[in-house]
Scaffold this motif. Structure first.
Motif, PDB file in Angstrom:
ATOM      1  N   ARG A 178       0.829  -1.118  -0.117  1.00  0.00           N
ATOM      2  CA  ARG A 178      -0.234   0.037  -0.156  1.00  0.00           C
ATOM      3  C   ARG A 178       0.904   1.199   0.059  1.00  0.00           C
ATOM      4  NH1 ARG A 178      -5.075   2.869   1.351  1.00  0.00           N
ATOM      5  NH2 ARG A 178      -4.380   4.748   0.626  1.00  0.00           N
ATOM      6  N   LEU A 179       0.451   2.274  -0.760  1.00  0.00           N
ATOM      7  CA  LEU A 179       1.444   3.538  -0.653  1.00  0.00           C
ATOM      8  C   LEU A 179       0.980   4.406   0.690  1.00  0.00           C
ATOM      9  CD1 LEU A 179       2.966   5.315  -2.602  1.00  0.00           C
ATOM     10  CD2 LEU A 179       0.953   6.595  -3.175  1.00  0.00           C
ATOM     11  N   VAL A 180       2.003   4.833   1.272  1.00  0.00           N
ATOM     12  CA  VAL A 180       1.589   5.498   2.501  1.00  0.00           C
ATOM     13  C   VAL A 180       2.453   6.906   2.432  1.00  0.00           C
ATOM     14  CG1 VAL A 180       1.527   3.428   3.993  1.00  0.00           C
ATOM     15  CG2 VAL A 180       3.552   4.423   3.716  1.00  0.00           C
ATOM     16  N   GLY A 181       2.042   7.634   3.176  1.00  0.00           N
ATOM     17  CA  GLY A 181       2.777   8.963   3.488  1.00  0.00           C
ATOM     18  C   GLY A 181       3.549   8.723   4.592  1.00  0.00           C
ATOM     19  N   PHE A 182       4.779   9.504   4.726  1.00  0.00           N
ATOM     20  CA  PHE A 182       5.441   9.299   6.012  1.00  0.00           C
ATOM     21  C   PHE A 182       6.328  10.646   6.186  1.00  0.00           C
ATOM     22  CE2 PHE A 182       8.157   7.658   2.411  1.00  0.00           C
ATOM     23  CZ  PHE A 182       9.334   8.365   2.664  1.00  0.00           C
ATOM     24  N   GLN A 183       6.790  10.882   7.192  1.00  0.00           N
ATOM     25  CA  GLN A 183       7.537  11.916   7.861  1.00  0.00           C
ATOM     26  C   GLN A 183       8.934  11.468   8.327  1.00  0.00           C
ATOM     27  OE1 GLN A 183       5.646  14.539  10.625  1.00  0.00           O
ATOM     28  NE2 GLN A 183       7.711  15.148  11.407  1.00  0.00           N
ATOM     29  N   LEU A 184       9.694  12.073   7.944  1.00  0.00           N
ATOM     30  CA  LEU A 184      11.376  11.786   8.590  1.00  0.00           C
ATOM     31  C   LEU A 184      11.464  12.499  10.053  1.00  0.00           C
ATOM     32  CD1 LEU A 184      14.416  11.510   6.295  1.00  0.00           C
ATOM     33  CD2 LEU A 184      13.043   9.928   7.145  1.00  0.00           C
TER      34      LEU A 184
ATOM     35  N   LEU B 262       6.389   9.870  -0.052  1.00  0.00           N
ATOM     36  CA  LEU B 262       5.370   8.724  -0.317  1.00  0.00           C
ATOM     37  C   LEU B 262       6.007   7.517  -0.676  1.00  0.00           C
ATOM     38  CD1 LEU B 262       3.067  10.625  -2.559  1.00  0.00           C
ATOM     39  CD2 LEU B 262       2.650  10.271  -0.256  1.00  0.00           C
ATOM     40  N   GLY B 263       5.511   6.100  -0.210  1.00  0.00           N
ATOM     41  CA  GLY B 263       6.312   4.969  -0.724  1.00  0.00           C
ATOM     42  C   GLY B 263       5.371   3.809  -0.503  1.00  0.00           C
TER      43      GLY B 263
ATOM     44  N   PRO C  33      -3.888  13.589   2.749  1.00  0.00           N
ATOM     45  CA  PRO C  33      -2.784  14.412   2.617  1.00  0.00           C
ATOM     46  C   PRO C  33      -2.094  14.988   3.858  1.00  0.00           C
ATOM     47  CG  PRO C  33      -5.118  15.273   2.179  1.00  0.00           C
ATOM     48  CD  PRO C  33      -5.188  13.936   2.462  1.00  0.00           C
ATOM     49  N   PHE C  34      -0.928  15.646   3.539  1.00  0.00           N
ATOM     50  CA  PHE C  34      -0.002  15.953   4.756  1.00  0.00           C
ATOM     51  C   PHE C  34      -0.927  17.215   5.199  1.00  0.00           C
ATOM     52  CE2 PHE C  34       2.820  13.343   2.635  1.00  0.00           C
ATOM     53  CZ  PHE C  34       3.276  12.649   3.623  1.00  0.00           C
TER      54      PHE C  34
END
Lengths: 127, 368
Positions: free
Chosen positions: B288-294, B332-333, B363-364
Motif C-alpha cells: 500500500r502507498l503510504v505517506g511518511f515523515q522523517l 510517499l512510498g 494528505p499531509f
C-alpha cells in the motif's frame, strides 16, 4: 544574471570557495552554486577533528530539488563546523560567502590552494 | 530526440526561469524560488504552465462506450461540464496512466453525440492516442479520436485567491463552478475550457487555451509564475501521485488499490483491467502507498529504501521532499500493509544511514 565572485578567495570547479587566513581555510559554496541549487534545506558536514583530503567529498548539500556532494579545497583537519546551518540551511542562499560558510580546515599545506581557480578563472568557468 | 517546447518557452526565459526536461518537454522548473512559488499558491495565488500535459479529444455516437471501456471510472455519470479523475489500466489492472476526463458540450453539428476531452500525462499522449484508436478499431466503435496536445496550451491557476483572479480575467462567471465542474469561458475574446481542477490541494482552475493565444492569455494573469519544482512540493503535500514516479507500468507496476486511489475504480462498469481489479478488491493488496515523515534529519528521495525497525528492507520511497509548508521532510512510498498504519515507525536509508520515519495520514496538509 551576474553573480558575486569575491577575489579574496579561490575556487574549485565544483563551486566551493576557500578563504585562507594564517593557515586556516574557511570553506563554503559560491553564489552561483547556491542559485543553481535553489532553496537549500539540508547540509551534512563532517565533525570537528575529522581529516579531509583535497578534492575528496566532505559532505552533502540538499535543496528542495537537488542533492549535491561537497568537495574539500585543501587537505587538513576540520577545526570548526558552522552548526548554524543545521537549523538555518537557508543561510547558504542568503549569504553564501559570509554566514553561509561551512567549515574551517587547519590546512596541511596552504600551497595546495595554488591548484584552485582564481576569481577570474572561476568567472570564466561559470560564464 | 529534440525536446518539445511549450508555447511560452520564450516568455518564461525572459522572466528568468530555469528549465528542466520533463516527459520530453523543456519546461520551467523554477522562476524565483520553489519556496516563494509554493507559498504563493498556499497563501495567495500562482500560475503554472502545464502545456506538457496531453489533450485527447473523443467524439461520436460510441464515444461514451470507448471512454468507459478504457478508463476505470464511470463515464456515464458525467453530464456536460463535469469531469472525473480516472486511471487507464492494463489487463492485469496495473496503472498505465492517470487522467482527468472532461465532458464537453455536444458539437452543434452533432447534438446527442457526446464529446470528451481527457488529459494524459506529459509524453504519454501519442501512446494513449494509439491505444484509443486500436481498441476503437478492435471493438468496431464509431468514435473520432484526435490527439490535440499540440493545439492547446494549459495553465493551472491555483491558490485561495485563484477564484477571484480567474473571475477578474474571464468574461463569464466561474466562481459558481463546483470542484471538478467546467465550462467554456472567454478571456480577451479567446474561448477557453475552464475547469475547477488542479494538482496542488488548493482551490484553483485549469484552463485549456488555444496554443496560438497562449502568450496573450498568460500575460493577463497578474500573479506569481510557478514552475515544476513547486508543482512537485505542492502535490506531495497534498498526497497526489506523479505518474512515472509513484506508479510506473515498467518499473513499478501498481493497481489503483495499492496506490490509494481505489475511488477511481467503478467495478460496476466494463473496462480493460476490471476483472483483475475485482479480484484484487476482494482479496486485498499486499502493499500500500503510504505517506511518511522523517523524524531524523534528512530528506527522503525517490528510490531510497524503506526498512522496518530491524533494518530489513520492506519498501521504496517513490516521492520525497522537504515540505515548505510544514518544514518537515515528507515522502510517499510502498510498504506491506502491516506497516501501513499511521503512527507505524519505519526507517528510510539516506546515503547508507537509517533515518527514523513515521507513517502519516495523507494528505499531509488540509486540502480543498
Amino acid at each position: 544574471m551576474s553573480f558575486e565572485i569575491p577575489d579574496d578567495r579561490r575556487y574549485l570547479e565544483s563551486h566551493e570557495w576557500a578563504l585562507e587566513e594564517n593557515g586556516t581555510v574557511r570553506v563554503g559554496i559560491s553564489d552561483f552554486a547556491q542559485d543553481e541549487l535553489g532553496d537549500v534545506v539540508f547540509v551534512e558536514l563532517p565533525e570537528t577533528g575529522d581529516d579531509l583530503t583535497q578534492e575528496d567529498e566532505f559532505g552533502v548539500i540538499e535543496s528542495i530539488k537537488a542533492v549535491s556532494d561537497l568537495y574539500a579545497p585543501v587537505s587538513g583537519e576540520v577545526t570548526a563546523v558552522n552548526e548554524d546551518l543545521f537549523d538555518a540551511p537557508e543561510l547558504v542562499n542568503e549569504d553564501p560567502f559570509g554566514e553561509g560558510w561551512m567549515l574551517e580546515i587547519d590546512a596541511d599545506d596552504t600551497d595546495e590552494l595554488e591548484a584552485l581557480l582564481s576569481a577570474e578563472e572561476y568567472e570564466d568557468q561559470i560564464a | 530526440m529534440p525536446l518539445q517546447t511549450p508555447p511560452l518557452r520564450g516568455v518564461h526565459a525572459e522572466r528568468g526561469a530555469k528549465f528542466t526536461e520533463f516527459g520530453g518537454w523543456d519546461m520551467p522548473v523554477e522562476f524565483d524560488s520553489i519556496r516563494t512559488e509554493h507559498e504563493a499558491v498556499r497563501e495567495d495565488v500562482g500560475i503554472f504552465d502545464v502545456s506538457h500535459m496531453g489533450q485527447i479529444h473523443v467524439t461520436g455516437p460510441d464515444a461514451t462506450e470507448l471512454m468507459q471501456r478504457l478508463t476505470s471510472n464511470d463515464v456515464r455519470r458525467l453530464e456536460v461540464g463535469d469531469s472525473q479523475y480516472a486511471v487507464i489500466t492494463d489487463e492485469e489492472g496495473h496503472i498505465i496512466d492517470d487522467t482527468v476526463v472532461y465532458r464537453l458540450p455536444d458539437d452543434d453539428e452533432a447534438v446527442g453525440e457526446p464529446t470528451y476531452l481527457f488529459v494524459p500525462n506529459a509524453g504519454t499522449d501519442e501512446a494513449t492516442h494509439e491505444r484509443w484508436i486500436s481498441y476503437r478499431n478492435e471493438w468496431d466503435l464509431e468514435a473520432t479520436v484526435d490527439n490535440r496536445t499540440d493545439e492547446y496550451a494549459m495553465f493551472a491557476v491555483q491558490g485561495p485567491n485563484a477564484a477571484d483572479l480567474v473571475a477578474d480575467v474571464t468574461e463569464e462567471s466561474v466562481t459558481d463552478l463546483s470542484r471538478f465542474e467546467a465550462r467554456y469561458g472567454t478571456i480577451d475574446d479567446v474561448s477557453c475550457w475552464i475547469a475547477r481542477t488542479g494538482y496542488t490541494g488548493e482551490d484553483g482552475f485549469e484552463l485549456i487555451v488555444p496554443w496560438s493565444e497562449a502568450e496573450r492569455t498568460w500575460s493577463l494573469f497578474d500573479c506569481q509564475p510557478c514552475g515544476l519544482g513547486a508543482r512537485d512540493t505542492l502535490r506531495i503535500e497534498a498526497g497526489l501521485l506523479l505518474a512515472g514516479q509513484d506508479f510506473d507500468l515498467e518499473s513499478n507496476p501498481r493497481t489503483p488499490y495499492e496506490a490509494g486511489i481505489g475511488f477511481t475504480v467503478a467495478l460496476d462498469t466494463e473496462f480493460v483491467g476490471r476483472d483483475a481489479l475485482e479480484k484484487v478488491s476482494e482479496e486485498g493488496s499486499e502493499e500500500r502507498l503510504v505517506g511518511f515523515q522523517l523524524i531524523d534529519r534528512g530528506v527522503p528521495r525517490h528510490g531510497y529504501d524503506i526498512t522496518n525497525t530491524e533494518g530489513r528492507v520492506v519498501g521504496t520511497v517513490t516521492s520525497g521532499t522537504m515540505s515548505p509548508s510544514l518544514e518537515k521532510a515528507i515522502g510517499l512510498g510502498y510498504v506491506p500493509t502491516e506497516y501501513a498504519e499511521p503512527g507505524t515507525t519505519l526507517q528510510v536509508v539516506v546515503r547508507g544511514q537509517s533515518k527514523k520515519a513515521r507513517v502519516e495520514t495523507t494528505p499531509f496538509i488540509d486540502t480543498v
